[in-house]
Design a protein around this motif. Sequence first.
Motif, PDB file in Angstrom:
ATOM      1  N   UNK A  88      14.385 -15.750  43.553  1.00  0.00           N
ATOM      2  CA  UNK A  88      15.508 -16.643  43.233  1.00  0.00           C
ATOM      3  C   UNK A  88      16.408 -16.756  44.454  1.00  0.00           C
ATOM      4  N   UNK A  89      17.043 -17.885  44.560  1.00  0.00           N
ATOM      5  CA  UNK A  89      18.015 -18.102  45.622  1.00  0.00           C
ATOM      6  C   UNK A  89      19.358 -17.567  45.131  1.00  0.00           C
ATOM      7  N   UNK A  90      19.704 -16.349  45.564  1.00  0.00           N
ATOM      8  CA  UNK A  90      20.939 -15.727  45.080  1.00  0.00           C
ATOM      9  C   UNK A  90      22.185 -16.436  45.626  1.00  0.00           C
ATOM     10  N   UNK A  91      22.007 -17.224  46.696  1.00  0.00           N
ATOM     11  CA  UNK A  91      23.162 -17.969  47.196  1.00  0.00           C
ATOM     12  C   UNK A  91      23.521 -19.115  46.262  1.00  0.00           C
ATOM     13  N   UNK A  92      22.523 -19.605  45.516  1.00  0.00           N
ATOM     14  CA  UNK A  92      22.776 -20.674  44.538  1.00  0.00           C
ATOM     15  C   UNK A  92      21.958 -20.357  43.287  1.00  0.00           C
ATOM     16  N   UNK A  93      22.415 -19.381  42.478  1.00  0.00           N
ATOM     17  CA  UNK A  93      21.628 -18.975  41.309  1.00  0.00           C
ATOM     18  C   UNK A  93      21.580 -20.090  40.281  1.00  0.00           C
ATOM     19  N   UNK A  94      20.497 -20.178  39.477  1.00  0.00           N
ATOM     20  CA  UNK A  94      20.396 -21.225  38.455  1.00  0.00           C
ATOM     21  C   UNK A  94      21.402 -20.995  37.329  1.00  0.00           C
ATOM     22  N   UNK A  95      21.649 -22.065  36.572  1.00  0.00           N
ATOM     23  CA  UNK A  95      22.618 -21.983  35.474  1.00  0.00           C
ATOM     24  C   UNK A  95      22.149 -21.035  34.371  1.00  0.00           C
ATOM     25  N   UNK A  96      20.823 -20.963  34.156  1.00  0.00           N
ATOM     26  CA  UNK A  96      20.312 -20.074  33.105  1.00  0.00           C
ATOM     27  C   UNK A  96      20.608 -18.615  33.423  1.00  0.00           C
ATOM     28  N   UNK A  97      20.538 -18.257  34.712  1.00  0.00           N
ATOM     29  CA  UNK A  97      20.866 -16.891  35.113  1.00  0.00           C
ATOM     30  C   UNK A  97      22.349 -16.615  34.903  1.00  0.00           C
ATOM     31  N   UNK A  98      23.202 -17.563  35.269  1.00  0.00           N
ATOM     32  CA  UNK A  98      24.642 -17.374  35.040  1.00  0.00           C
ATOM     33  C   UNK A  98      24.935 -17.209  33.548  1.00  0.00           C
ATOM     34  N   UNK A  99      24.205 -17.996  32.708  1.00  0.00           N
ATOM     35  CA  UNK A  99      24.407 -17.891  31.263  1.00  0.00           C
ATOM     36  C   UNK A  99      23.985 -16.517  30.738  1.00  0.00           C
ATOM     37  N   UNK A 100      22.861 -16.006  31.230  1.00  0.00           N
ATOM     38  CA  UNK A 100      22.400 -14.689  30.786  1.00  0.00           C
ATOM     39  C   UNK A 100      23.339 -13.577  31.204  1.00  0.00           C
ATOM     40  N   UNK A 101      23.837 -13.635  32.446  1.00  0.00           N
ATOM     41  CA  UNK A 101      24.762 -12.608  32.923  1.00  0.00           C
ATOM     42  C   UNK A 101      26.076 -12.660  32.145  1.00  0.00           C
ATOM     43  N   UNK A 102      26.552 -13.867  31.833  1.00  0.00           N
ATOM     44  CA  UNK A 102      27.819 -13.994  31.105  1.00  0.00           C
ATOM     45  C   UNK A 102      27.693 -13.512  29.658  1.00  0.00           C
ATOM     46  N   UNK A 103      26.521 -13.713  29.054  1.00  0.00           N
ATOM     47  CA  UNK A 103      26.345 -13.303  27.660  1.00  0.00           C
ATOM     48  C   UNK A 103      25.867 -11.882  27.472  1.00  0.00           C
ATOM     49  N   UNK A 104      25.547 -11.186  28.564  1.00  0.00           N
ATOM     50  CA  UNK A 104      25.026  -9.828  28.438  1.00  0.00           C
ATOM     51  C   UNK A 104      26.014  -8.839  27.804  1.00  0.00           C
ATOM     52  N   UNK A 105      27.320  -8.858  28.152  1.00  0.00           N
ATOM     53  CA  UNK A 105      28.222  -7.865  27.551  1.00  0.00           C
ATOM     54  C   UNK A 105      28.215  -7.912  26.016  1.00  0.00           C
ATOM     55  N   UNK A 106      28.254  -9.115  25.428  1.00  0.00           N
ATOM     56  CA  UNK A 106      28.242  -9.207  23.967  1.00  0.00           C
ATOM     57  C   UNK A 106      26.922  -8.722  23.401  1.00  0.00           C
ATOM     58  N   UNK A 107      25.810  -9.063  24.078  1.00  0.00           N
ATOM     59  CA  UNK A 107      24.496  -8.623  23.607  1.00  0.00           C
ATOM     60  C   UNK A 107      24.353  -7.105  23.687  1.00  0.00           C
ATOM     61  N   UNK A 108      24.823  -6.498  24.776  1.00  0.00           N
ATOM     62  CA  UNK A 108      24.737  -5.050  24.930  1.00  0.00           C
ATOM     63  C   UNK A 108      25.646  -4.334  23.938  1.00  0.00           C
ATOM     64  N   UNK A 109      26.810  -4.901  23.659  1.00  0.00           N
ATOM     65  CA  UNK A 109      27.714  -4.289  22.679  1.00  0.00           C
ATOM     66  C   UNK A 109      27.079  -4.300  21.287  1.00  0.00           C
ATOM     67  N   UNK A 110      26.426  -5.415  20.926  1.00  0.00           N
ATOM     68  CA  UNK A 110      25.760  -5.491  19.624  1.00  0.00           C
ATOM     69  C   UNK A 110      24.630  -4.473  19.529  1.00  0.00           C
ATOM     70  N   UNK A 111      23.818  -4.385  20.598  1.00  0.00           N
ATOM     71  CA  UNK A 111      22.717  -3.421  20.573  1.00  0.00           C
ATOM     72  C   UNK A 111      23.188  -1.983  20.489  1.00  0.00           C
ATOM     73  N   UNK A 112      24.214  -1.624  21.276  1.00  0.00           N
ATOM     74  CA  UNK A 112      24.719  -0.254  21.208  1.00  0.00           C
ATOM     75  C   UNK A 112      25.305   0.091  19.857  1.00  0.00           C
TER      76      UNK A 112
END
Length: 222
Positions: A88-112
């Motif tokens: 992946x081009x980390x200098x210009x990451x895709x929108x799907x990656x930004x969406x996954x990173x932004x939604x990870x805290x809620x997903x990890x909180x639910x799993x824990x």
Amino acid sequence: MAARLRVDAVLVQAVIAGALSFAHLHDLAAAAGQDGWKAWAYPVSVDLLLVAAWRRLRSDGPSRLAWCWFLIALVASLGANIATAGFLNLADPPALLRLGIAGWPALAFLGGTLLAHSAGHRIPDPPAPAPAPVAEPDSTPEADAEPEPRSAPDSEPAPTPVEEPPALPASAPAVPAVLVDHARKVAAEYRDRTGSPIDTDTLRARLGVPPHLADAIAAHLA
């Protein structure tokens, strides 16, 4: 010594692999716009969820819940390692990656939360077998009644009953043969002198034995 070296090598390998995975997750989060302490919190969250799911599998046994969150955390960690390897081009990451990173805290909180507070699936113990019913004895009058002896035919003489010596009581003590022989001599001497059989009290006094043993000796002499 060899076992200690093997354990140390495993620990060193685990520390190296964990540090590399931690760095890759940090770099991926930073590339997706999570700067400062937030970029460092993402690898901690992923690794903690992975450890919590594995601990649940080890303690409570296999379950869909634990396997689901273990695979989610593993995909997140493995995906970060692959993404930072030039795919992946980390200098210009895709929108799907930004969406996954932004939604990870809620997903990890639910799993824990689910891993910490849901009841573990345990196989119940099999019920104890019921005791077998005890057969009660037949108490009908026909079963309790003793069969009547058949009378002998008139043409055959009735058998002469044979007198048997009185049976010793079941709880009578064992009497040595030497003591019985000596008691017979004392009884014979008493009969010759008095003309009557010796009684139990006199026999006990002559032999100097306790009453229960005197009764047993008298039964042998009868």
